[in-house]
Design a protein around this motif. Sequence first.
Motif, PDB file in Angstrom:
ATOM      1  N   ALA A  25      18.782 -66.604   5.396  1.00  0.00           N
ATOM      2  CA  ALA A  25      18.456 -66.591   7.010  1.00  0.00           C
ATOM      3  C   ALA A  25      19.455 -65.432   7.620  1.00  0.00           C
ATOM      4  O   ALA A  25      18.970 -64.509   8.421  1.00  0.00           O
ATOM      5  CB  ALA A  25      18.584 -67.808   7.829  1.00  0.00           C
ATOM      6  N   LEU A  28      18.491 -61.775   6.611  1.00  0.00           N
ATOM      7  CA  LEU A  28      17.402 -61.235   7.001  1.00  0.00           C
ATOM      8  C   LEU A  28      17.517 -60.822   8.533  1.00  0.00           C
ATOM      9  O   LEU A  28      17.149 -59.951   9.063  1.00  0.00           O
ATOM     10  CB  LEU A  28      16.212 -62.391   7.115  1.00  0.00           C
ATOM     11  N   LEU A  93      18.871 -67.523  12.559  1.00  0.00           N
ATOM     12  CA  LEU A  93      17.954 -66.097  12.507  1.00  0.00           C
ATOM     13  C   LEU A  93      18.200 -65.386  13.920  1.00  0.00           C
ATOM     14  O   LEU A  93      17.352 -64.745  14.522  1.00  0.00           O
ATOM     15  CB  LEU A  93      16.702 -66.544  12.297  1.00  0.00           C
ATOM     16  N   VAL A 173      11.128 -56.953   8.401  1.00  0.00           N
ATOM     17  CA  VAL A 173      10.922 -58.225   8.987  1.00  0.00           C
ATOM     18  C   VAL A 173      11.011 -58.100  10.239  1.00  0.00           C
ATOM     19  O   VAL A 173      10.488 -58.728  11.247  1.00  0.00           O
ATOM     20  CB  VAL A 173      11.910 -59.260   8.353  1.00  0.00           C
ATOM     21  N   TRP A 182       7.294 -66.653  12.766  1.00  0.00           N
ATOM     22  CA  TRP A 182       6.805 -67.586  11.624  1.00  0.00           C
ATOM     23  C   TRP A 182       8.130 -68.120  10.802  1.00  0.00           C
ATOM     24  O   TRP A 182       8.191 -68.906  10.405  1.00  0.00           O
ATOM     25  CB  TRP A 182       5.745 -66.826  10.775  1.00  0.00           C
ATOM     26  N   LEU A 183       8.927 -66.775  10.445  1.00  0.00           N
ATOM     27  CA  LEU A 183      10.214 -67.257   9.775  1.00  0.00           C
ATOM     28  C   LEU A 183      11.169 -68.352  10.663  1.00  0.00           C
ATOM     29  O   LEU A 183      11.593 -69.248   9.969  1.00  0.00           O
ATOM     30  CB  LEU A 183      10.789 -66.169   9.585  1.00  0.00           C
ATOM     31  N   ARG A 184      11.215 -67.906  12.032  1.00  0.00           N
ATOM     32  CA  ARG A 184      11.963 -68.958  12.465  1.00  0.00           C
ATOM     33  C   ARG A 184      11.492 -70.451  12.534  1.00  0.00           C
ATOM     34  O   ARG A 184      12.205 -71.412  12.222  1.00  0.00           O
ATOM     35  CB  ARG A 184      11.887 -68.639  14.197  1.00  0.00           C
ATOM     36  N   THR A 186       9.773 -71.495  10.117  1.00  0.00           N
ATOM     37  CA  THR A 186       9.882 -71.885   8.843  1.00  0.00           C
ATOM     38  C   THR A 186      11.202 -72.566   8.193  1.00  0.00           C
ATOM     39  O   THR A 186      11.346 -73.427   8.058  1.00  0.00           O
ATOM     40  CB  THR A 186       9.423 -70.734   7.623  1.00  0.00           C
ATOM     41  N   PHE A 187      12.172 -71.667   8.707  1.00  0.00           N
ATOM     42  CA  PHE A 187      13.653 -71.984   8.588  1.00  0.00           C
ATOM     43  C   PHE A 187      13.997 -73.250   9.444  1.00  0.00           C
ATOM     44  O   PHE A 187      14.871 -74.031   8.708  1.00  0.00           O
ATOM     45  CB  PHE A 187      14.575 -70.870   8.980  1.00  0.00           C
TER      46      PHE A 187
END
Length: 203
Positions: A25, A28, A93, A173, A182-184, A186-187
């Motif tokens: 994270a 990224l 993130l 990204v 989406w990543l936030r 997911t993490f």
Amino acid sequence: MSLEFLITSLIVVVAPGTGVLYTLATGLSRGSRASMFAAFGCTLGIVPHMAAAILGLAALLHASAVAFHTFKYVGVAYLLYMAWNTLRERGALKVESDLDARSAAQVAVTGVLINILNPKLSIFFLAFLPQFIRADEAQPLARMLELSAVFMLMTFVVFVGYGLFAASLRDRVISRPRVMTWLRRTFAGAFIALGLRLALADR
């Protein structure tokens, strides 16, 4: 140094866990330099657990239900706090272009806390390290320290690799708001899952 120890350690280090998740994270969102601070912090965070295993304190933690559960739930609370901050764009993130000294220190300290607040690590090292020390070892303490140093070096190298890989994808990204959202999620979900797994862990 046995090949068995090196292979087993590599499997343990490479396996996805809280430290790996945090390093990915950080890479990224903040880039390669920040990911190295994250890897350093996560590696430093296992030192107390190794020291506890070497000094026998981990056995005390294993024997005391109150100590274990107190330590465990503090760790669970911290993981849930990290999940909340990730959703609020203030945690792992949080996108930053420049990493100043204060931010670098925060990244490293978070990595340290992630591993320090996991009591399972102390018990793991208590069970893991002695397996690779012969009964007739002349200097068992020195051997334990040697194995610990190798494990830590391996942890740092592998985590840096994870971080640099994530950093290489950074530009593709952070320029996409939907992907970042989406990543936030997911993490944050992954941190919650790890927190629940720790909450359900037995000694």
